[in-house]
Design a protein around this motif. Sequence first.
Motif, short mmCIF file in Angstrom:
data_model
loop_
_atom_site.label_atom_id
_atom_site.label_comp_id
_atom_site.label_asym_id
_atom_site.label_seq_id
_atom_site.Cartn_x
_atom_site.Cartn_y
_atom_site.Cartn_z
N GLU A 33 19.43 60.82 32.83
CA GLU A 33 19.94 59.45 32.86
C GLU A 33 18.98 58.47 32.21
OE1 GLU A 33 22.88 58.31 33.70
OE2 GLU A 33 23.50 60.37 34.01
N SER A 34 17.69 58.67 32.39
CA SER A 34 16.71 57.77 31.76
C SER A 34 16.78 57.88 30.25
CB SER A 34 15.29 58.08 32.25
OG SER A 34 15.13 57.71 33.60
N LEU A 35 16.91 59.11 29.74
CA LEU A 35 17.05 59.29 28.30
C LEU A 35 18.32 58.62 27.79
CD1 LEU A 35 15.90 62.97 27.61
CD2 LEU A 35 14.87 60.88 26.73
N LEU A 36 19.41 58.74 28.56
CA LEU A 36 20.66 58.11 28.17
C LEU A 36 20.51 56.59 28.13
CD1 LEU A 36 23.69 58.14 27.54
CD2 LEU A 36 24.12 58.28 30.00
N ARG A 37 19.87 56.03 29.14
CA ARG A 37 19.65 54.58 29.16
C ARG A 37 18.87 54.13 27.93
NH1 ARG A 37 20.33 51.65 34.25
NH2 ARG A 37 22.04 52.76 35.25
N HIS A 38 17.87 54.92 27.57
CA HIS A 38 17.04 54.56 26.42
C HIS A 38 17.87 54.58 25.13
CE1 HIS A 38 13.40 53.88 24.20
NE2 HIS A 38 13.60 54.96 23.46
N VAL A 39 18.71 55.60 24.97
CA VAL A 39 19.55 55.70 23.77
C VAL A 39 20.56 54.55 23.74
CG1 VAL A 39 21.26 57.09 22.57
CG2 VAL A 39 19.25 58.18 23.55
N LEU A 40 21.09 54.18 24.91
CA LEU A 40 22.02 53.05 24.96
C LEU A 40 21.33 51.75 24.55
CD1 LEU A 40 24.05 53.75 28.24
CD2 LEU A 40 24.66 54.30 25.87
N ASN A 96 21.23 51.60 20.86
CA ASN A 96 22.51 51.20 20.29
C ASN A 96 22.78 49.71 20.47
OD1 ASN A 96 24.48 53.62 19.37
ND2 ASN A 96 23.06 54.36 20.91
N GLU A 97 22.40 49.16 21.61
CA GLU A 97 22.56 47.73 21.84
C GLU A 97 21.69 46.93 20.86
OE1 GLU A 97 24.69 46.01 24.16
OE2 GLU A 97 25.55 48.00 23.92
N GLU A 98 20.48 47.42 20.64
CA GLU A 98 19.59 46.77 19.68
C GLU A 98 20.17 46.87 18.28
OE1 GLU A 98 16.24 44.89 17.94
OE2 GLU A 98 17.05 44.94 19.98
N GLY A 99 20.82 48.00 17.98
CA GLY A 99 21.46 48.15 16.67
C GLY A 99 22.55 47.13 16.45
N LEU A 100 23.38 46.88 17.47
CA LEU A 100 24.43 45.86 17.36
C LEU A 100 23.82 44.49 17.09
CD1 LEU A 100 26.78 46.88 20.33
CD2 LEU A 100 27.13 47.32 17.90
N PRO A 142 18.85 72.88 29.03
CA PRO A 142 19.00 71.54 29.62
C PRO A 142 18.84 70.41 28.60
CG PRO A 142 17.66 72.93 31.02
CD PRO A 142 17.83 73.67 29.73
N GLY A 143 17.97 70.64 27.59
CA GLY A 143 17.80 69.62 26.56
C GLY A 143 19.04 69.47 25.70
N VAL A 144 19.67 70.61 25.34
CA VAL A 144 20.90 70.56 24.57
C VAL A 144 22.01 69.90 25.39
CG1 VAL A 144 22.68 71.94 23.43
CG2 VAL A 144 20.27 72.55 23.17
N LYS A 145 22.05 70.21 26.68
CA LYS A 145 23.04 69.60 27.56
C LYS A 145 22.88 68.08 27.60
CE LYS A 145 24.34 69.47 32.47
NZ LYS A 145 23.73 68.15 32.76
N ALA A 146 21.63 67.62 27.69
CA ALA A 146 21.38 66.18 27.70
C ALA A 146 21.80 65.55 26.37
CB ALA A 146 19.90 65.91 27.97
N LEU A 147 21.54 66.25 25.27
CA LEU A 147 21.91 65.75 23.95
C LEU A 147 23.43 65.62 23.82
CD1 LEU A 147 21.25 64.95 21.04
CD2 LEU A 147 21.20 67.39 20.46
N LEU A 148 24.14 66.63 24.30
CA LEU A 148 25.61 66.59 24.23
C LEU A 148 26.16 65.47 25.08
CD1 LEU A 148 26.47 70.42 24.35
CD2 LEU A 148 26.33 68.92 22.36
N ARG A 149 25.56 65.24 26.23
CA ARG A 149 26.00 64.14 27.10
C ARG A 149 25.79 62.80 26.40
NH1 ARG A 149 24.75 61.81 32.11
NH2 ARG A 149 26.08 59.95 32.25
N ILE A 150 24.66 62.63 25.76
CA ILE A 150 24.37 61.39 25.05
C ILE A 150 25.36 61.18 23.91
CG2 ILE A 150 22.69 60.28 23.52
CD1 ILE A 150 20.49 61.52 25.29
#
Length: 736
Positions: free
Chosen positions: A372-379, A382-386, A420-428
Amino acid sequence: MVQKYQSPVRVYKRPFELVMAAYERRFPTCHLIPMFVASDVVNEEVSEDGSVHKIERRCALDVDAPRLLKRIAGVEYVYFNQKNTLNKRERTLHIESRNESFSNRVIVHETCCYSVHPEKDDWTCFEQTASLDIKSFFGFESTVEKIAMKQYASSINKGKEIIEFYLNELEVEGVVHVPRWNPPTRSLPRPTSLSTSPAVIPKHTGVPALCAPDASDAKDGTGVEAKQDGAVVQADSLTEILAGTPEDKLDADYIKRYLGDLTPLQESCLIRLRKWLQETHKGKIPKDEHILRFLRARDFNIDKAREILCQSLTWRKQHQVDYLLETWNSPQVLQDFYTGGWHHHDRDGRPLYILRLGQMDTKGLVRALGEESLLRHVLSINEEGLRRCEENTKVFGRPISCWTCLVDLEGLNMRHLWRPGVKALLRIIEVVEANYPETLGRLLILRAPRVFPVLWTLVSPFIDENTRKKFLIYAGNDYQGPGGLVDYIDKEIIPDFLGGESMCEVPEGGLVPKSMYRTPEELENEDVRLWTETIYQSASIFKGAPHELVIEIIDAASVITWDFDVCKGDIIFNIYHSKRAPQPPRKDALGAHGITSPGLNNVQLIDKSWTLGQDYSMVESPLTCKEGESVQGSHITRWPGFYILQWKFHSMPACSATNLPRVDDVLATLQMSTHKCKVMYYTEVLGSEDFRTACCDVQSLGSMTSLESSHSGFSQLSAATVSSNHSQSSSMISSC
């Protein structure tokens, strides 16, 4: 086969009277529109004071249709009836056109309006809507539709140019000012109806012609507007047009400057979806760029785009994504070991994000932070990109709606394929694909090693096909040759670690120390905390089983506020008052009957033995809410006691609240998706003084749409399109 179209507001930076003088020059024929054969004035009326001039014309068009189709129809020309009403006092021209030919098989209805710009008294606005309803046409319905669409697109593009042509012609002749109408000093006799023929119309063949865009389409740059609901489009009233602020309506020049070149049909889709959002999400609709991304992601299918957009808006609201840039603080381990960052822009002015994936210890980051922390960081990226896209749009003076991502895979090996890393990547990837469509302009993958095809095989099925087309993959040092990086990024911006001249501040990564790893239990607790960290609650509503929430009020003058989204189905929202405290719901009531529903939240508080009017009373009129709507409102309590907020399945009559079926009655319908609704809600109780303070704060911000707290709304995605209908009465329900 019904279609409906709507065009953006087109602005002429000339006074209304001068535009009208240019408009009249297009009659009886216009050499700029070869298909417009002739027009015949069949009726003309002028009011006694001369302020209103009505003129009706019969127009002939030589539609660009296949000769075979014309022979089948038995006609050479298409005939339309055009009614113009020029109000010199109000400075408006309303145009209404309908097809005369084949009106029993095809209905074309177009409305146009010229009016004074709401902010610039010496500018003129032009708006139009149109509908096309093809009932039958000898089996050529799709062909006729394509002809109409083609004519609509060409005429809308030429419309403004034609007016500008005649405005320039007037200027060459020395006509740069036309005085405004003033009431006459004496009454003028009212003329009788006139019938003149400045141009001879080709003889009517007696058989209705093809349906195509009407004459005002050709002359006004108007077009046929696609209709989905089967009803003929009606013109916006003058009051609606003049009452609208510049933010309420999209201007054609604004679209071109900030959104890009769109076809007339794409403009129509954007305007119609935006209008729907204004009606259902007043005060917090996303920006036009955001709406357009979802339309592009679904090839401008309004229904599909609306569905995924509403789901995304609900997701953003639930997880407070609008405030992510202000509230998310990257953990130190991310700052040290996450090998990504923004780096200038590409040749097209798009923000450039660099990710050194091959140098990233994905296993270490997942073990130290959790998914979840990795997902928050990627989000947050994306917000910064907008935000950067908006900034670059202003800097470069052209629409920039997406960014470029450069991924360096040097160092990629089998350790990156940790499950688990690939799973996190797919979720993101899944979350980003659903909520940030059409934000990636180009993905440059450099120095792809031999293991890359394995990773690509795992990941590519989860990436949208249109997105995959934006991928450019380079193996080894191929990126340094012709067709490489220099085609997309200026040489002085290419990072130094890729042989360029620019110092890149993206972290080099490295292995995350195992001392920073967290136990599986700690990671699970952290993931749960981040995932459930929201002020909103979700509830399921079934046919026969409403969801109810009780709020105890001590002070009579308190204010109950609510903010909820209807995620699925249609519901009825009620508010009741009772002096008696409802009994707490039985736990695992549904589970006791052998039915399991993970995540089910359905609470029923009103006992079926209670009688409406005796044990409890209704304090607000029932409010019907449709799927996708966002509703905010408040109720000023008059008595202490227990207030019950109820969300009920729409198909149940409001009067049935006295004998609500309970668990036993709903078992048969739980498995039917058509009998299930979902809402996401937030409630808050304010004291009367807090309520007045909130009202003053909201008024100072120019918005009285609702009392939604600072947690609600789309701060970064909201356009300044806030309307106010806030009641000052003791109770109110605001449907947005």
